[in-house]
Enzyme design. Structure first.
Site, PDB file in Angstrom:
ATOM      1  N   ALA A 166      35.262  52.585  78.764  1.00 43.46           N
ATOM      2  CA  ALA A 166      33.819  52.357  78.641  1.00 43.46           C
ATOM      3  C   ALA A 166      33.317  52.817  77.277  1.00 43.46           C
ATOM      4  O   ALA A 166      33.910  53.684  76.637  1.00 43.46           O
ATOM      5  CB  ALA A 166      33.068  53.081  79.751  1.00 43.46           C
ATOM      6  N   ASP A 167      32.209  52.209  76.865  1.00 45.48           N
ATOM      7  CA  ASP A 167      31.558  52.625  75.632  1.00 45.48           C
ATOM      8  C   ASP A 167      30.082  52.259  75.718  1.00 45.48           C
ATOM      9  O   ASP A 167      29.722  51.238  76.316  1.00 45.48           O
ATOM     10  CB  ASP A 167      32.181  51.943  74.420  1.00 45.48           C
ATOM     11  N   SER A 168      29.231  53.091  75.135  1.00 50.14           N
ATOM     12  CA  SER A 168      27.788  52.848  75.179  1.00 50.14           C
ATOM     13  C   SER A 168      27.169  52.980  73.797  1.00 50.14           C
ATOM     14  O   SER A 168      27.538  53.864  73.021  1.00 50.14           O
ATOM     15  CB  SER A 168      27.099  53.852  76.123  1.00 50.14           C
TER      16      SER A 168
END
Length: 202
Positions: free
Chosen positions: A71-73
């Protein structure tokens, strides 16, 4: 019913790990060594998708049998992609600009299914949530900066920590703003014939 599949979180984020644990999941954490600066994309949503997939892929290549979540934001604010601030000065500048305005928090998440040392499926999704910021006073901003929290998180704010009072509301999935959309993970698992309840800790 439970399923004997290892669940691996390819992220060092304590917030993502806490979200998964609160949802009854017990992932192992294996941090990827992806050079994020080498990943480029024209749009912020595309960038978080590429980063999430790169992280999942890097860890999946080390596994023989596992479900790997990457995941990455990033916060998109006035056309700019904002990850973690460089320092306190950068975080202060961001809050002065974001105060009373809105941005879009994009979270990319990838589920790689590894069996017998081979990635048999990849599912990459992007969840975008509009975040409406409050207008903290200069004193509140300085107090928040002094905690160190805004320097450690994408967009210089959190919903699950000290920054929560400075967010008026979100339009979309609040869990995705914290770092991982559990609803989307449920859908990704379903595509593999798994119910998220199958992976609840025994």
């Amino acid at each position: 019913m439970s399923v004997d599949r290892r669940l691996v979180l390819a992220s060092a984020s304590p917030a993502r790990l806490a979200l998964m644990r609160q949802a009854g999941l017990t992932p192992e954490v294996v941090v990827s060594q992806v050079d994020e600066s080498s990943v480029r994309a024209a749009r912020v949503g595309e960038l978080v998708a590429l980063l999430a997939a790169a992280k999942a892929k890097a860890v999946a290549e080390q596994e023989t049998d596992a479900l790997v979540v990457g995941a990455d934001s990033l916060l998109e604010f006035r056309g700019q992609a904002l990850g973690k601030p460089a320092d306190t000065h950068d975080a202060r500048d961001r809050w002065q600009r974001m105060s009373g305005r809105s941005g879009v928090l994009h979270t990319g998440q990838a589920l790689f299914d590894v069996r017998d040392g081979q990635v048999v499926s990849r599912d990459v999704a992007v969840v975008s949530t509009v975040v409406h910021f409050a207008s903290p006073t200069p004193q509140e901003i300085e107090a928040y900066l002094a905690t160190g929290e805004p320097v450690a998180v994408a967009g210089a704010f959190t919903l699950d920590g000290l920054g929560a009072p400075f967010v008026r509301r979100v339009d979309g999935d609040p869990a995705a703003v914290v770092g991982l959309s559990l609803a989307t993970l449920r859908t990704q698992l379903a595509k593999r014939g798994l119910a998220i309840t199958d992976l609840w800790r025994r």
